[in-house]
Scaffold this active site. Sequence first.
Site, mmCIF file in Angstrom:
data_model
loop_
_atom_site.group_PDB
_atom_site.id
_atom_site.type_symbol
_atom_site.label_atom_id
_atom_site.label_comp_id
_atom_site.label_asym_id
_atom_site.label_seq_id
_atom_site.Cartn_x
_atom_site.Cartn_y
_atom_site.Cartn_z
ATOM 1 C CE LYS A 31 0.841 1.267 4.566
ATOM 2 N NZ LYS A 31 1.712 2.490 4.661
ATOM 3 C CG ASP A 180 -0.818 0.273 7.943
ATOM 4 O OD1 ASP A 180 0.313 0.497 7.685
ATOM 5 O OD2 ASP A 180 -1.615 1.144 7.939
HETATM 6 C C1 LIG Z 1 2.392 4.505 8.929
HETATM 7 C C2 LIG Z 1 1.284 3.567 8.908
HETATM 8 O O1 LIG Z 1 1.880 2.654 8.024
HETATM 9 C C3 LIG Z 1 0.350 4.517 7.710
HETATM 10 O O2 LIG Z 1 -0.470 3.697 7.135
HETATM 11 C C4 LIG Z 1 0.591 3.265 9.835
HETATM 12 O O3 LIG Z 1 -0.044 4.230 10.784
HETATM 13 C C5 LIG Z 1 1.363 2.012 10.786
HETATM 14 O O4 LIG Z 1 0.500 1.063 10.663
HETATM 15 P P1 LIG Z 1 1.277 -0.255 11.405
HETATM 16 O O5 LIG Z 1 2.582 -0.300 10.802
HETATM 17 O O6 LIG Z 1 0.279 -1.434 11.516
HETATM 18 O O7 LIG Z 1 1.764 0.068 13.006
HETATM 19 P P2 LIG Z 1 1.305 -0.574 14.310
HETATM 20 O O8 LIG Z 1 2.130 -2.063 14.115
HETATM 21 O O9 LIG Z 1 -0.172 -0.770 14.818
HETATM 22 O O10 LIG Z 1 2.027 0.400 15.358
HETATM 23 C C6 LIG Z 1 3.554 0.368 15.387
HETATM 24 C C7 LIG Z 1 3.899 1.576 16.193
HETATM 25 O O11 LIG Z 1 3.569 2.731 15.423
HETATM 26 C C8 LIG Z 1 3.074 3.853 16.289
HETATM 27 N N1 LIG Z 1 1.650 4.385 15.681
HETATM 28 C C9 LIG Z 1 1.140 3.358 14.763
HETATM 29 C C10 LIG Z 1 -0.218 3.936 14.433
HETATM 30 C C11 LIG Z 1 -0.676 5.007 14.635
HETATM 31 N N2 LIG Z 1 -1.899 5.460 14.346
HETATM 32 N N3 LIG Z 1 0.110 6.110 15.489
HETATM 33 C C12 LIG Z 1 1.253 5.344 16.130
HETATM 34 O O12 LIG Z 1 1.907 6.132 16.883
HETATM 35 C C13 LIG Z 1 3.035 3.115 17.582
HETATM 36 O O13 LIG Z 1 4.449 3.570 18.310
HETATM 37 C C14 LIG Z 1 3.014 1.740 17.444
HETATM 38 O O14 LIG Z 1 3.753 1.143 18.554
HETATM 39 N N1 LIG Z 2 5.246 -11.118 7.094
HETATM 40 C C1 LIG Z 2 6.193 -9.987 7.398
HETATM 41 N N2 LIG Z 2 6.894 -9.569 6.408
HETATM 42 C C2 LIG Z 2 7.886 -8.710 6.571
HETATM 43 N N3 LIG Z 2 8.205 -8.210 7.829
HETATM 44 C C3 LIG Z 2 7.564 -8.906 8.918
HETATM 45 C C4 LIG Z 2 6.678 -9.637 8.606
HETATM 46 N N4 LIG Z 2 6.055 -10.152 10.101
HETATM 47 C C5 LIG Z 2 6.724 -9.522 10.793
HETATM 48 N N5 LIG Z 2 7.660 -8.562 10.314
HETATM 49 C C6 LIG Z 2 8.812 -7.794 10.785
HETATM 50 O O1 LIG Z 2 8.207 -6.595 10.810
HETATM 51 C C7 LIG Z 2 8.919 -5.475 10.632
HETATM 52 C C8 LIG Z 2 8.212 -4.282 9.582
HETATM 53 O O2 LIG Z 2 7.663 -4.981 8.387
HETATM 54 P P1 LIG Z 2 6.950 -4.177 7.372
HETATM 55 O O3 LIG Z 2 7.508 -2.771 7.311
HETATM 56 O O4 LIG Z 2 6.684 -4.706 6.300
HETATM 57 O O5 LIG Z 2 5.604 -3.948 8.135
HETATM 58 P P2 LIG Z 2 4.233 -3.070 8.066
HETATM 59 O O6 LIG Z 2 4.182 -2.335 9.660
HETATM 60 O O7 LIG Z 2 3.059 -4.025 7.501
HETATM 61 O O8 LIG Z 2 4.690 -1.842 7.184
HETATM 62 P P3 LIG Z 2 5.157 -0.247 7.370
HETATM 63 O O9 LIG Z 2 6.319 -0.420 6.840
HETATM 64 O O10 LIG Z 2 4.163 0.323 6.434
HETATM 65 O O11 LIG Z 2 4.921 -0.219 8.651
HETATM 66 C C9 LIG Z 2 10.071 -6.308 9.591
HETATM 67 O O12 LIG Z 2 11.304 -5.620 9.330
HETATM 68 C C10 LIG Z 2 10.055 -7.402 10.178
HETATM 69 O O13 LIG Z 2 11.242 -7.424 11.404
#
Ligand SMILES: C[C@](O)(CO)[C@H](O)COP(=O)(O)OP(=O)(O)OC[C@H]1O[C@@H](n2ccc(N)nc2=O)[C@H](O)[C@@H]1O
Ligand SMILES: Nc1ncnc2c1ncn2[C@@H]1O[C@H](COP(=O)(O)OP(=O)(O)OP(=O)(O)O)[C@@H](O)[C@H]1O
Length: 348
Positions: A31, A180
């Site tokens: 995405k 996400d």
């Molecule tokens: C940056 C985006 O990828 C935009 O689509 C999302 O907001 C992040 O989504 P994500 O990777 O699924 O994030 P999560 O795994 O839920 O959260 C990871 C960390 O990002 C921060 N986090 C995430 C989402 C949000 N609305 N506020 C935050 O501050 C928090 O520290 C959280 O512990």
């Molecule tokens: N299926 C998976 N594919 C890739 N990374 C994974 C997966 N499961 C756990 N991880 C861990 O999560 C971390 C973040 O991966 P990724 O960036 O793809 O996550 P995301 O939160 O879905 O994406 P974003 O970068 O948008 O936050 C990776 O560095 C890896 O350590």
Amino acid sequence: MNADDTSKDECSGDSSPLPSGTVVHTRAPAKLNLFLELCARRDDGFHEIDTVMVPIDWCDEITMSRTSTPGVQLSVDWMPSKLVRSQRLGIADDPAAIDALLGIPADETNLVSRGLVRMIQRFGIQGGFRCDLRKSIPAGAGMGGASSDAAAAIRCAAKLCGISAQSPELFQICAEIGSDVPFFLGHGNQPLAAARATGRGEILNPVPTAGPLDIVVIYPCVSLSTAKVYAASQVPPDPQAADAVVSALALGDVGKIGSAMMNRLSDPARILAPQIDEILKSVWRGGYRTCQLTGSGSACFALVNSTVEASRLASNLRAKFERSSNAGCGAIVETARTTRVPSIVSIQ
Ligand SMILES: C[C@](O)(CO)[C@H](O)COP(=O)(O)OP(=O)(O)OC[C@H]1O[C@@H](n2ccc(N)nc2=O)[C@H](O)[C@@H]1O
Ligand SMILES: Nc1ncnc2c1ncn2[C@@H]1O[C@H](COP(=O)(O)OP(=O)(O)OP(=O)(O)O)[C@@H](O)[C@H]1O
């Protein structure tokens, strides 16, 4: 992958358990965030955000089957191979960089495992699953790879076990795993070409689109922690609204979308990873003001007007940023098109 990959039966919810030994396959699209604003910092450590996301046809692949043995057997590999990916990134001789950029856990910390364990618990599923995950989406790139994989595995498990794709528990499990993840389930019975997400990203409203968009994605040789980028961000006193992007998407007007795009996480990400700053400035100097960071980074993307223009821009950027192997960290440049989620869960 194109929109026709969205399965009708996947949307109709017709489900009955598949025969033992059945193998299913699906794609997990990445995405991009066309807009991302921070509205408030929450007491639970998350932020209230307003974001507009589109799925693109840069996909991981998942193949799954049920097992009599309880638990999740997960294998992870890169397409076409880890070596080829490391060569394209110019890190073939740097084991630490390979681990940092291509090291994906295959244990219970993988979001695929987390999702499947919750499915087994929530639905009292007998036995377990075998899942082969083939990666293409860079990790730590802001492209939702792990989140998309989790949603895709959950949909495969639902298909194998005869659980309706519309079951509300699927959404709940996705929302528990990550902000996400729900986006990649789609929205109710309808395939999703774009969505406006609020809350921490789990409250979804479909956004009408005029058709696919052509994009060039640049992934620099760096993985960013979402939590660290959010922690380094500032909630503005006057948060912007996504309305202009939503209206421009409905028109399919690339120029209007480009001038309404914004990502509040860009500034902290550019400080944490100067490579992002170099890429953005270079693409902007090339006349592509539509180029911006996606999510929490590190990947950037530019909207263009046609597939021809996408190919031309991509070859220019490859010449500038991609390195041959061992010539130091480079970047991966790919053309892409927006698509829809979820993609079809097919029986092999
Ligand atoms: C940056 C985006 O990828 C935009 O689509 C999302 O907001 C992040 O989504 P994500 O990777 O699924 O994030 P999560 O795994 O839920 O959260 C990871 C960390 O990002 C921060 N986090 C995430 C989402 C949000 N609305 N506020 C935050 O501050 C928090 O520290 C959280 O512990
Ligand atoms: N299926 C998976 N594919 C890739 N990374 C994974 C997966 N499961 C756990 N991880 C861990 O999560 C971390 C973040 O991966 P990724 O960036 O793809 O996550 P995301 O939160 O879905 O994406 P974003 O970068 O948008 O936050 C990776 O560095 C890896 O350590």
